[in-house]
Scaffold this motif. Sequence first.
Motif, PDB file in Angstrom:
ATOM      1  N   PRO A   1      57.492  38.765  62.518  1.00  4.52           N
ATOM      2  CA  PRO A   1      56.468  38.234  61.593  1.00  4.52           C
ATOM      3  C   PRO A   1      56.837  36.839  61.111  1.00  4.52           C
ATOM      4  O   PRO A   1      57.998  36.547  60.821  1.00  4.52           O
ATOM      5  N   ASN A   2      55.821  35.985  61.026  1.00  2.00           N
ATOM      6  CA  ASN A   2      56.027  34.606  60.588  1.00  2.00           C
ATOM      7  C   ASN A   2      54.878  34.209  59.666  1.00  2.00           C
ATOM      8  O   ASN A   2      53.991  33.434  60.037  1.00  2.00           O
ATOM      9  N   PRO A   3      54.857  34.765  58.442  1.00  2.00           N
ATOM     10  CA  PRO A   3      53.698  34.580  57.553  1.00  2.00           C
ATOM     11  C   PRO A   3      53.432  33.138  57.151  1.00  2.00           C
ATOM     12  O   PRO A   3      52.281  32.763  56.924  1.00  2.00           O
ATOM     13  N   ASP A   4      54.468  32.288  57.078  1.00  2.00           N
ATOM     14  CA  ASP A   4      54.219  30.907  56.651  1.00  2.00           C
ATOM     15  C   ASP A   4      53.906  29.981  57.818  1.00  2.00           C
ATOM     16  O   ASP A   4      53.569  28.815  57.621  1.00  2.00           O
ATOM     17  N   GLY A   5      54.012  30.476  59.036  1.00  3.86           N
ATOM     18  CA  GLY A   5      53.623  29.699  60.202  1.00  3.86           C
ATOM     19  C   GLY A   5      54.533  28.549  60.560  1.00  3.86           C
ATOM     20  O   GLY A   5      54.166  27.707  61.378  1.00  3.86           O
TER      21      GLY A   5
END
Length: 633
Positions: free
Chosen positions: A38-42
């Motif tokens: 997961p990479n929520p902040d991009g």
Amino acid sequence: METNPTPMSPELPVLAEIERRILWLSTLIVHHANHVRPNPDGVKVGGHQASSASVVSILTALYFGFLKAGDRISMKPHASPAFHAIQYLLGRLPQSALTQLREFHGLQAYPSRTKDIDPVDFSTGSVGFGAVAPAFAALANDYLLSRGGGAAQPRRFVAIVGDAELDEGNVWEALMDESLSGLSNVLWIVDLNRQSLDRVVPGIRVSRLRKLFSEIGWRVLEVKYGRRLQAAFARPGGEALRQRIDDMANEQYQAIIRLPGAELRAQLCDVEKKKDAASIARALKDVSDADLPGVIADLGGHDMEELLGALNEFDQKPDRPTVLFAYTIKGWHLPFAGHPLNHSMLLNTEQTEALRDELGVPADDEWASFAPNSPAGQVCAAAAERLREPDDQPAALPTPVIPVSVVGAFSDTTSTQDMFGRILTRLADDAALREYIVTTSPDVSISTSLAGWINKTGVYAPHEAIDYETETQRLMRWSQRPTGQHIELGISEMNLFTLLGMLGLSAELCGQTLVPIGTVYDPFICRGLDALIYSLYSGSKFIFAGTPSGVTLSREGGAHQSTITPSIGVELPLLQMYEPAYGQELEWILLDAIGRCFDRKHGLSTYLRLTTRPVDQKPFKAAQARLGADVLR
């Protein structure tokens, strides 16, 4: 301690299986970080699948067929995923860590001595230092061996270097320094994939590189073509095929190996002389179009037998530094192999799954290592045992007692530069502490007040040198011998701070603590700033004196005036900066800094800014008499 011999090579099919698993794991490490985790902040994660693929064959040959306990290895920066994959197969890294590339507190983008959890000998994030640091570490090891005793033992120092790294100026500054010319335990393996970050390296540059290394005094080895391509050269017409490929520019070669077989054949035969075209066609007539790209791309840096043979050749003649040019394909065995922009390219999910199936990795256990009882598992276990540092290493020399004072009485007027020289000259009389101290300077030893120390301890050289001077009442005696304790460098501040860094890691890399003290003209610290930062980042402990600092030599012009060095000393982490005014103050600081070099866990490096301007010492003496030394310290 007698080192264990170089291991016998395992069966080539087993090494090929390990090689394929390293390729897969290094690719998956980057893929998982970019497309699965997961990479929520991009924020960009990135990674270097192509650069890792380039060296998997070299690393397989090294770790599973060549390296032994005590060897120190420096990894090509962009190949860190391949390095971590190997540590996992050796049991030095838990599987969970493979999913944490570039995560907070996870595996580093580039190998780091201080941040990675698996054993990293040399930090290599700053391009070029991964090559020169092992060479200066080898010099530190030779220095310790020349003195005898302690835990130092013969070691080999190996660096994996990208060919584009050889553009770095610090590489050539180091190669030109005479202090490295006598080393026999250094091997550089150049990953000659002929690509850099943004392009294919133009022309055919390796012939110039071979000549440069040879003229400097290095032994030059080469693995250029694999056995499949060599077999084609051995057929009728094969010599014309070899010449065609030898003469081909890097850009053209990287382009044609990606062509379909029929187009590739036509390009190879597209030469001016019809006789040569016919010879090339004859040499390749038994190679199918389907097999032709693989044959033409069969380079020595991916041929295990060729690599092991070259490594054995190095081991049989350890008489001088050696460079091995290993021709490779950047992105080897990946869909974008040889593509000029593959440095940052990443496989998509479909390509990754296809690679997994091609390499025979189970879909339900993508992070699998090898079963302990399998041939590959047994080879990995044997390599792990062979590389394990022995428990019965010779004990390091005991930490000496740091004296409270060595000079005694101080004159009423003195400069800190003069006092620095007096302190070191007195330290040369401390038999216990003196053995740990080694000084170095980039051709400014006398002008930075090291003459007294050098007169008493001598200059380090692998072999005793003849002193041709006949004057008996000399103020300066330049006695060169294996027991000398000063290492003189050429005019290169980059070399100075790299050597200080490796001397300051002598306990970790060589088994015995040293206290390195360097001197440099203070305005020229900026010339070696990259090497200084690298050495601090690596966790090294050392002392250096910048002298004369400030504007104390202003009459000599602006070239000898320090302007921003105070901010350098204040801003750099893991560095203490002092600018003492009084002799007694300097002595306390220097002795404390020496003590910190023995603290492997919390020690810091020290920067002393010294001046040539004499200062009245009476106010300090009066304060000392009134308040006492303990309060002032």
